[in-house]
Design an enzyme around this catalytic site. Sequence first.
Site, mmCIF file in Angstrom:
data_model
loop_
_atom_site.group_PDB
_atom_site.id
_atom_site.type_symbol
_atom_site.label_atom_id
_atom_site.label_comp_id
_atom_site.label_asym_id
_atom_site.label_seq_id
_atom_site.Cartn_x
_atom_site.Cartn_y
_atom_site.Cartn_z
ATOM 1 N N ASN A 207 0.849 -1.196 0.000
ATOM 2 C CA ASN A 207 0.000 0.000 0.000
ATOM 3 C C ASN A 207 0.884 1.244 0.000
ATOM 4 O O ASN A 207 2.105 1.144 -0.027
ATOM 5 C CB ASN A 207 -0.962 -0.031 1.189
ATOM 6 C CG ASN A 207 -0.219 -0.097 2.502
ATOM 7 O OD1 ASN A 207 0.544 0.801 2.836
ATOM 8 N ND2 ASN A 207 -0.412 -1.184 3.244
ATOM 9 N N LYS A 284 6.735 -18.425 -10.081
ATOM 10 C CA LYS A 284 6.283 -17.160 -10.642
ATOM 11 C C LYS A 284 5.064 -17.408 -11.538
ATOM 12 O O LYS A 284 5.063 -18.349 -12.343
ATOM 13 C CB LYS A 284 7.428 -16.538 -11.459
ATOM 14 C CG LYS A 284 7.115 -15.178 -11.994
ATOM 15 C CD LYS A 284 8.288 -14.627 -12.794
ATOM 16 C CE LYS A 284 7.822 -13.406 -13.569
ATOM 17 N NZ LYS A 284 8.784 -13.011 -14.574
ATOM 18 N N PRO A 299 -3.840 -11.566 10.187
ATOM 19 C CA PRO A 299 -4.149 -11.341 11.598
ATOM 20 C C PRO A 299 -4.186 -9.843 11.887
ATOM 21 O O PRO A 299 -3.463 -9.077 11.250
ATOM 22 C CB PRO A 299 -2.978 -12.010 12.324
ATOM 23 C CG PRO A 299 -1.886 -12.094 11.324
ATOM 24 C CD PRO A 299 -2.537 -12.198 9.976
ATOM 25 N N ASP A 300 -5.024 -9.445 12.822
ATOM 26 C CA ASP A 300 -5.072 -8.042 13.226
ATOM 27 C C ASP A 300 -4.098 -7.863 14.399
ATOM 28 O O ASP A 300 -4.323 -8.386 15.489
ATOM 29 C CB ASP A 300 -6.496 -7.651 13.625
ATOM 30 C CG ASP A 300 -6.618 -6.141 13.803
ATOM 31 O OD1 ASP A 300 -5.788 -5.552 14.515
ATOM 32 O OD2 ASP A 300 -7.538 -5.562 13.198
ATOM 33 N N ILE A 301 -3.010 -7.147 14.134
ATOM 34 C CA ILE A 301 -1.933 -7.019 15.134
ATOM 35 C C ILE A 301 -2.413 -6.220 16.338
ATOM 36 O O ILE A 301 -2.208 -6.608 17.490
ATOM 37 C CB ILE A 301 -0.690 -6.370 14.478
ATOM 38 C CG1 ILE A 301 -0.221 -7.242 13.314
ATOM 39 C CG2 ILE A 301 0.427 -6.181 15.497
ATOM 40 C CD1 ILE A 301 0.757 -6.584 12.377
ATOM 41 N N PHE A 318 -4.381 3.697 14.896
ATOM 42 C CA PHE A 318 -4.590 4.709 13.863
ATOM 43 C C PHE A 318 -5.744 4.276 12.976
ATOM 44 O O PHE A 318 -6.011 3.079 12.847
ATOM 45 C CB PHE A 318 -3.333 4.863 12.986
ATOM 46 C CG PHE A 318 -2.362 5.878 13.523
ATOM 47 C CD1 PHE A 318 -1.568 5.577 14.612
ATOM 48 C CD2 PHE A 318 -2.251 7.130 12.937
ATOM 49 C CE1 PHE A 318 -0.670 6.509 15.122
ATOM 50 C CE2 PHE A 318 -1.361 8.072 13.425
ATOM 51 C CZ PHE A 318 -0.574 7.769 14.516
ATOM 52 N N LYS A 332 -14.334 1.786 15.448
ATOM 53 C CA LYS A 332 -13.036 1.089 15.373
ATOM 54 C C LYS A 332 -12.325 1.104 16.724
ATOM 55 O O LYS A 332 -11.724 0.116 17.148
ATOM 56 C CB LYS A 332 -12.168 1.758 14.310
ATOM 57 C CG LYS A 332 -10.924 0.976 13.960
ATOM 58 C CD LYS A 332 -10.276 1.484 12.693
ATOM 59 C CE LYS A 332 -11.091 1.137 11.458
ATOM 60 N NZ LYS A 332 -10.471 1.558 10.219
ATOM 61 N N LYS A 336 -11.450 -2.457 18.272
ATOM 62 C CA LYS A 336 -10.047 -2.867 18.419
ATOM 63 C C LYS A 336 -9.598 -2.865 19.872
ATOM 64 O O LYS A 336 -8.500 -3.307 20.180
ATOM 65 C CB LYS A 336 -9.150 -1.930 17.607
ATOM 66 C CG LYS A 336 -9.509 -1.903 16.130
ATOM 67 C CD LYS A 336 -8.397 -2.434 15.286
ATOM 68 C CE LYS A 336 -8.786 -2.428 13.827
ATOM 69 N NZ LYS A 336 -7.773 -3.019 12.981
HETATM 70 O O1 C5P Z 1 -8.916 -1.998 10.511
HETATM 71 P P1 C5P Z 1 -7.965 -0.938 10.126
HETATM 72 O O2 C5P Z 1 -6.868 -1.404 9.197
HETATM 73 O O3 C5P Z 1 -8.597 0.319 9.593
HETATM 74 O O4 C5P Z 1 -7.276 -0.519 11.506
HETATM 75 C C1 C5P Z 1 -6.239 0.393 11.569
HETATM 76 C C2 C5P Z 1 -5.448 0.191 12.840
HETATM 77 O O5 C5P Z 1 -5.274 -1.187 13.113
HETATM 78 C C3 C5P Z 1 -4.072 0.765 12.722
HETATM 79 O O6 C5P Z 1 -3.664 1.136 14.020
HETATM 80 C C4 C5P Z 1 -3.276 -0.424 12.201
HETATM 81 O O7 C5P Z 1 -1.890 -0.301 12.500
HETATM 82 C C5 C5P Z 1 -3.904 -1.578 12.940
HETATM 83 N N1 C5P Z 1 -3.921 -2.855 12.218
HETATM 84 C C6 C5P Z 1 -3.171 -3.908 12.672
HETATM 85 N N2 C5P Z 1 -3.220 -5.119 12.028
HETATM 86 C C7 C5P Z 1 -3.993 -5.296 10.939
HETATM 87 C C8 C5P Z 1 -4.755 -4.224 10.452
HETATM 88 C C9 C5P Z 1 -4.700 -3.016 11.108
HETATM 89 O O8 C5P Z 1 -2.452 -3.736 13.668
HETATM 90 N N3 C5P Z 1 -4.006 -6.462 10.334
#
Ligand code: C5P
Length: 396
Positions: A207, A284, A299-301, A318, A332, A336
């Site tokens: 991105n 490839k 995974p959502d960190i 963020f 959010k 989160k």
């Molecule tokens: O869900 P979204 O991507 O909009 O959330 C943004 C926030 O979540 C940011 O703080 C980003 O660093 C964190 N994030 C994360 N892991 C992911 C997606 C987002 O830590 N897979």
Amino acid sequence: MATVTLIISAGIAAYKALELTRLLRKEGHRVVPVMTKSAGHFVTPLSLEAIAEHPVYDSLFAAGQESQIGHIQLARQSDLIVIAPASAQILAQYALGLAEDLPSTMLLANTAPVLVAPAMNHRMWQAEATQKTIATLRGRGVAFVGPNIGDMACGEHGIGRMAEPEEIADAASHILGLKDTSLSGKRILVTGGPTCEPIDPVRYIANRSSGKQASAIVRGLVACGAEVIFVHGPISELSVSGAECHGVQTAQEMLDAVMAQQNIDVFIAAAAVADWRVAPRAQKVKKGAALTLEMIENPDILLSVTQSVFRPPLVIGFAAETDSSLDHAQAKLRRKGCDWLLLNEISAQNPAFGAEENHLILLAQQGDKVAVTDWGRGSKDALAQRLCAEITGFFA
Ligand code: C5P
């Protein structure tokens, strides 16, 4: 003027102790060099003595040295002890309280703050024994600067290079109270930049994140004396110093690097983590036909941190939104489980990605209410400083 006792242990980085001595003296400090027996293989006492303009101590049992100034007196007169380079050996001795030679005996008798700049092969640094030693010393309030990631004298690459003399001198000044120490003693973990998810061995999905806002935050936190760990995706111009940096590629690697950290006071998730990765392909992909990618959710960190048993006392996320963002941001913040959320609305006026400026709105969870404060537009550095001030206020 402060008295800084500089312990030099054995390691190829010992030659950098000369430059460190020069920098500390330039800041007006008296530098008292103390060497381990083996350090003399890497740097000569004569060079140290000349630059420090002070005798070098290296023996517990040399009659002249012990009568001139004993190990207890050496410890008592220090405003700060810096160990640079700090080998695995001296750190283990220090953690165990072994009093085998002049430096280790002095450390045991010492009550002044201690700053450690480790330097060793990355396998030695990552060894369980060393990590336990570090945790023990951190638990006793010992401050660390570095180690950094880079090429090593042994020809390998990894974490273990001693921090540069400027970083060590800077950290010493923080401890001595000559600089802003509003966040000293706080361990702050920051994620930044994009993640890159491979499609095949040569292509990837990423991105537009430049990592500039996260880097500005890291710089701001370091300037406030915090111990900062920066886990970042590919950033073309990494302009931070004084932080422990871990470069990663994928969201999974970022998650692993984040979850490996311990004793974190603040977690700031500023990375633009890719929401999906592509099912791995070993070869490839050939041109010629329409390509269908199977996407797997990453995974959502941030969520992993807020749900972990090690959840830091302050977690900041963020949100980059392009539409009716306040409502989304509030949702959010709750979803989160973070304490604060910094919203940047992406628009033609605020492209945010790659720009030098940003516009941030802080949403802070206060009980079941959310306080919203518009910080307005400013340079990423200025907004980072505002964030540092808010974090300082949180711990005040
Ligand atoms: O869900 P979204 O991507 O909009 O959330 C943004 C926030 O979540 C940011 O703080 C980003 O660093 C964190 N994030 C994360 N892991 C992911 C997606 C987002 O830590 N897979």
